[in-house]
Design a protein around this motif. Structure first.
Motif, PDB file in Angstrom:
ATOM      1  N   THR A   1       0.836  -1.208   0.000  1.00  0.00           N
ATOM      2  CA  THR A   1       0.000   0.000   0.000  1.00  0.00           C
ATOM      3  C   THR A   1       0.871   1.259   0.000  1.00  0.00           C
ATOM      4  N   THR A   2       1.908   1.253   0.819  1.00  0.00           N
ATOM      5  CA  THR A   2       2.799   2.418   0.875  1.00  0.00           C
ATOM      6  C   THR A   2       3.398   2.687  -0.506  1.00  0.00           C
TER       7      THR A   2
ATOM      8  N   ASP B   1      -8.114   0.790  -4.945  1.00  0.00           N
ATOM      9  CA  ASP B   1      -7.899   0.123  -3.670  1.00  0.00           C
ATOM     10  C   ASP B   1      -8.676  -1.190  -3.679  1.00  0.00           C
TER      11      ASP B   1
ATOM     12  N   ASP C   1      -8.121  -3.690  -1.665  1.00  0.00           N
ATOM     13  CA  ASP C   1      -8.107  -4.318  -0.346  1.00  0.00           C
ATOM     14  C   ASP C   1      -9.375  -3.935   0.402  1.00  0.00           C
TER      15      ASP C   1
ATOM     16  N   GLN D   1      -9.892  -3.773   3.288  1.00  0.00           N
ATOM     17  CA  GLN D   1      -9.591  -2.925   4.449  1.00  0.00           C
ATOM     18  C   GLN D   1      -9.391  -1.465   4.066  1.00  0.00           C
TER      19      GLN D   1
ATOM     20  N   SER E   1      -7.031   0.279   2.872  1.00  0.00           N
ATOM     21  CA  SER E   1      -5.861   0.981   3.407  1.00  0.00           C
ATOM     22  C   SER E   1      -5.366   2.085   2.485  1.00  0.00           C
TER      23      SER E   1
ATOM     24  N   LEU F   1      -7.613   5.144   2.685  1.00  0.00           N
ATOM     25  CA  LEU F   1      -7.444   5.794   3.990  1.00  0.00           C
ATOM     26  C   LEU F   1      -6.086   6.489   4.086  1.00  0.00           C
ATOM     27  N   HIS F   2      -5.094   5.887   3.466  1.00  0.00           N
ATOM     28  CA  HIS F   2      -3.761   6.504   3.446  1.00  0.00           C
ATOM     29  C   HIS F   2      -3.823   7.907   2.821  1.00  0.00           C
TER      30      HIS F   2
ATOM     31  N   ARG G   1     -12.570   7.814   2.293  1.00  0.00           N
ATOM     32  CA  ARG G   1     -13.290   6.565   2.546  1.00  0.00           C
ATOM     33  C   ARG G   1     -14.072   6.136   1.318  1.00  0.00           C
TER      34      ARG G   1
ATOM     35  N   SER H   1       5.473   5.911   7.446  1.00  0.00           N
ATOM     36  CA  SER H   1       4.296   5.427   8.156  1.00  0.00           C
ATOM     37  C   SER H   1       3.573   6.583   8.844  1.00  0.00           C
TER      38      SER H   1
ATOM     39  N   ALA I   1       1.078   8.115   6.354  1.00  0.00           N
ATOM     40  CA  ALA I   1      -0.179   7.360   6.228  1.00  0.00           C
ATOM     41  C   ALA I   1      -1.161   7.781   7.314  1.00  0.00           C
ATOM     42  N   SER I   2      -0.662   7.958   8.541  1.00  0.00           N
ATOM     43  CA  SER I   2      -1.603   8.282   9.606  1.00  0.00           C
ATOM     44  C   SER I   2      -2.108   9.718   9.485  1.00  0.00           C
TER      45      SER I   2
END
Ligand SMILES: Nc1ncnc2c1ncn2[C@@H]1O[C@H](COP(=O)(O)OP(=O)(O)OP(=O)(O)O)[C@@H](O)[C@H]1O
Ligand SMILES: [Mg+2]
Length: 205
Positions: free
Chosen positions: A15-16, A36, A38, A40, A42, A45-46, A50, A167, A170-171
């Motif tokens: 994903t990164t 995306d 996945d 989940q 990710s 969201l990264h 949504r 990382s 991403a958050s």
């Protein structure tokens, strides 16, 4: 070009890599879509989303699930879940090329053999991107040397080193280029984009 990021192993940087490569392409002026795949979500969201639609990065859209229509985009990146599932199989069929993000650890090599059997279309295999490389560990250098020896034309020169900024980005719902464009992770992903683009150009001839 449709490029899938595939590895059945979890947490290896698919994903990164998908997010930051897609952002790098968009920043260079290409209309780019990050799909995306996945459940989940990710990748979306990264980038702080949504749902499908445009992101805060000009020319970069995200879509949740397989794209209906890729005609509006020059480059499409497919972020796959960590499984050799029907979904990953479909991504392999849809893509022009696939890229394997790989963390240089011994078991990763076993996984790679399975993955290549599953993909059974070696012509579409663009290469291996080494991710989360811990240059301080001697074993890392040994495995990278083995991989380069075994797959001399496949392992990209750019090695994505461990960088906590990746990382953190991403958050914060950002690509590394907005979050900290000067950090080593940003430089490495910008360099990887150049290398991927160059390789695709050479292969297309
Ligand atoms: N080069 C790096 N340096 C430091 N942390 C990283 C790096 N690359 C990825 N990470 C972090 O490692 C974790 C796993 O990365 P990522 O989500 O990209 O892997 P993935 O292969 O997509 O995982 P999954 O299989 O669960 O989809 C994340 O927390 C991510 O922020
Ligand atoms: Mg992922």
């Amino acid at each position: 070009m449709i490029l899938a990021l595939i590895n059945n192993k979890g947490g290896v940087g698919k994903t990164t890599t998908a997010v930051n490569l897609a952002a790098a392409y968009a920043r260079s002026g290409y209309r780019t879509l990050l799909a995306d795949l996945d459940p989940q979500a990710s990748a979306s969201l990264h980038l702080g989303r949504r749902e499908s639609g445009p992101t805060h990065i000009p020319r970069l859209d995200v879509c949740c699930g397989f794209p209906q229509n890729t005609g509006d985009y020059e480059h499409v990146f497919l972020d796959c879940p960590p499984a050799l599932s029907p979904l990953t199989h479909r991504a392999l069929e849809l893509c022009d090329r696939f890229l394997v993000p790989l963390q240089p650890q011994y078991l990763a090599m076993e996984g790679l053999a399975n993955l290549l059997r599953f993909a059974h279309n070696p012509g579409r295999w663009l290469g291996i991107v080494l991710t989360m490389v811990d240059s301080r560990a001697r074993v890392t250098h040994e495995i990278i040397a083995l991989l380069r020896q075994r797959f001399p034309d496949k392992v990209f020169q750019t090695e994505i080193k461990n960088n906590i900024r990746l990382s953190e980005a991403a958050s914060f719902g950002q690509s590394i280029f907005e979050y900290d464009g000067r950090c080593p992770g940003a430089k490495l992903y910008a360099q990887l984009k150049e290398e991927v683009e160059q390789k695709c150009r050479v292969l297309a001839v």
